[in-house]
Design a protein around this motif. Structure first.
Motif, short mmCIF file in Angstrom:
data_model
loop_
_atom_site.label_atom_id
_atom_site.label_comp_id
_atom_site.label_asym_id
_atom_site.label_seq_id
_atom_site.Cartn_x
_atom_site.Cartn_y
_atom_site.Cartn_z
N UNK A 224 -17.63 -7.36 -17.48
CA UNK A 224 -17.41 -5.96 -17.50
C UNK A 224 -15.54 -5.67 -17.22
N UNK A 225 -14.80 -6.88 -16.86
CA UNK A 225 -13.88 -6.35 -16.35
C UNK A 225 -12.85 -7.26 -17.33
N UNK A 226 -13.36 -8.38 -18.08
CA UNK A 226 -12.96 -9.42 -19.06
C UNK A 226 -12.64 -8.12 -21.13
N UNK A 227 -11.96 -8.71 -21.89
CA UNK A 227 -11.99 -8.32 -23.06
C UNK A 227 -13.02 -9.38 -24.21
N UNK A 228 -13.49 -8.84 -24.33
CA UNK A 228 -13.80 -10.11 -25.86
C UNK A 228 -14.08 -9.48 -26.84
N UNK A 229 -13.85 -10.63 -28.11
CA UNK A 229 -14.02 -10.08 -29.19
C UNK A 229 -14.16 -11.18 -30.21
N UNK A 230 -14.92 -11.34 -31.36
CA UNK A 230 -15.03 -12.50 -32.47
C UNK A 230 -15.48 -11.73 -33.24
N UNK A 231 -15.18 -13.14 -34.71
CA UNK A 231 -15.53 -12.67 -35.60
C UNK A 231 -15.44 -13.97 -36.28
N UNK A 232 -16.58 -13.69 -37.34
CA UNK A 232 -17.19 -14.36 -38.53
C UNK A 232 -17.06 -15.20 -39.84
N UNK A 233 -16.91 -15.68 -40.59
CA UNK A 233 -17.31 -15.57 -41.78
C UNK A 233 -17.94 -16.45 -42.94
N UNK A 234 -18.54 -16.57 -43.19
CA UNK A 234 -19.85 -17.96 -43.95
C UNK A 234 -18.94 -17.92 -45.34
N UNK A 235 -18.55 -19.43 -45.40
CA UNK A 235 -17.76 -19.29 -47.36
C UNK A 235 -19.37 -19.42 -48.52
N UNK A 236 -20.45 -19.50 -47.96
CA UNK A 236 -21.37 -19.91 -49.18
C UNK A 236 -21.47 -18.61 -49.79
N UNK A 237 -22.25 -17.80 -48.30
CA UNK A 237 -22.93 -15.82 -48.88
C UNK A 237 -21.65 -15.27 -48.59
N UNK A 238 -20.76 -14.90 -47.91
CA UNK A 238 -19.75 -14.20 -48.64
C UNK A 238 -19.53 -13.52 -46.41
N UNK A 239 -21.13 -13.15 -45.78
CA UNK A 239 -21.35 -12.48 -44.71
C UNK A 239 -20.86 -13.00 -43.70
N UNK A 240 -19.91 -11.68 -43.17
CA UNK A 240 -19.87 -11.39 -41.85
C UNK A 240 -19.96 -11.28 -40.64
N UNK A 241 -19.73 -11.59 -39.57
CA UNK A 241 -20.14 -10.69 -38.69
C UNK A 241 -19.41 -10.71 -37.46
N UNK A 242 -19.10 -9.39 -36.35
CA UNK A 242 -18.00 -9.42 -35.47
C UNK A 242 -18.85 -8.63 -34.06
N UNK A 243 -18.25 -9.06 -32.94
CA UNK A 243 -18.23 -8.57 -32.28
C UNK A 243 -17.58 -8.15 -31.37
N UNK A 244 -17.32 -6.69 -31.22
CA UNK A 244 -16.28 -5.87 -30.60
C UNK A 244 -15.31 -5.77 -31.13
N UNK A 245 -15.60 -5.36 -32.71
CA UNK A 245 -14.08 -5.27 -34.04
C UNK A 245 -13.43 -4.03 -33.93
N UNK A 246 -12.41 -4.38 -34.03
CA UNK A 246 -11.39 -3.88 -33.71
C UNK A 246 -10.72 -3.92 -32.04
N UNK A 247 -11.15 -4.14 -31.37
CA UNK A 247 -10.51 -4.52 -30.24
C UNK A 247 -9.58 -5.85 -30.67
N UNK A 248 -8.25 -5.23 -30.08
CA UNK A 248 -6.69 -5.98 -30.30
C UNK A 248 -6.36 -7.49 -29.25
#
Length: 301
Positions: free
Chosen positions: A48-72
């Protein structure tokens, strides 16, 4: 085609809706969403006290998934990927190869995360304004570059999505100005990584894949970014940023866990469509051998 972005813990009703959306995107050829509502809840409850963000992009489909997008988050040493990209782009613009001096600075900067080469490259190309220029060159709109004095560059703020966008240009033929020779060199540098720095992106990657990566770690920050070429010739780019740890090694286990979720979803699958010529953005291995031979430590066996 862009998959929905996970933005944090969700309630049960939203969870059912998001599961439905994930199934819909799976039918379009997207990998499974690695950031399920259950996993988001797990992170929120355990850290609860940590800041965690992630993103992944698939080159074949172009699909993107993100966790806590916009977190800097602070880049720490993942900033060095942009420095390398800028140096490669400078050489490409000048119509030349990297000089021996540039190669000798980039190699330890990436492989063992040496700090002095960052400052030397900064001086070589014109100081802090050059750093800021690279952020503009690669379209990193959420990255605020700090380049003044000693290790100030490590306080640069960025998002996981910006880091993935940089990797899409640097390691994959998705968009941008990088030529294949420059991308092959980037793969060469980022696969020749010291063994003690292969946590994060390099943890639990698919068997037979080639992993290019750079970690950033200092104080309360533990980050990992990179790209993966699967054995079937397709690939993906990912970035995991975290902060708020008492000491950065405390974050390694969590970064490893999140990379494991991504590799599980994006690893070998009989349901994945073949790489499409108009979507696949990889670098040919023969060109890697010619311009930047991948390091043996980058192969997962």
């Amino acid at each position: 085609r862009r998959c929905r972005e996970a933005s944090g813990p969700v309630n049960k009703a939203w969870g059912l809706l998001l599961i439905g959306i994930s199934v819909f995107h799976a039918e379009l050829g997207c990998p499974a969403d690695p950031f399920t509502p259950e996993r988001q809840m797990l992170l929120a409850e355990r850290y609860p006290s940590q800041h965690i963000t992630a993103s992944v992009w698939d080159a074949t489909s172009g699909c993107v998934f993100s966790l806590n997008p916009g977190n800097r988050q602070r880049t720490a040493s993942v900033f060095k990927v942009m420095v390398m990209a800028g140096a490669l782009l400078e050489a490409q613009t000048d119509g030349r190869s990297l000089t021996l001096q540039e190669q000798d600075l980039i190699e330890p900067m990436i492989s063992i995360s040496a700090n002095n080469p960052v400052r030397e490259l900064w001086r070589l190309f014109g100081g802090a304004p050059w750093y800021a220029e690279q952020g503009s060159n690669f379209g990193l709109l959420d990255t605020a570059v700090v380049g003044d004095s000693e290790l100030g560059w490590g306080r640069t703020l960025t998002t996981a999505s910006d880091q993935v966008d940089l990797l899409r240009q640097l390691l994959f033929r998705d968009y941008g100005d990088m030529h294949e020779a420059a991308r092959a060199q980037a793969w060469g540098f980022m696969t020749n990584i010291a063994q003690d720095q292969r946590w994060g992106v390099g943890t639990n990657a698919p068997i037979g894949s080639l992993v290019a990566q750079k970690n950033g770690f200092a104080g309360s920050v533990a980050n990992s970014v990179g790209g993966v070429l699967r054995a079937d010739g397709s690939g993906y780019a990912l970035a995991i940023l975290s902060s708020g740890w008492s000491i950065w090694p405390d974050g390694v286990e969590v970064v490893d866990m999140i990379s494991g979720w991504i590799h599980e979803s994006f690893g070998p699958s009989p349901d994945r469509p073949d790489p499409a010529p108009d979507r696949w953005s990889g670098v040919r291995l023969n060109n890697m051998a010619a311009f930047g031979a991948p390091g043996l430590s980058g192969w997962v066996d």
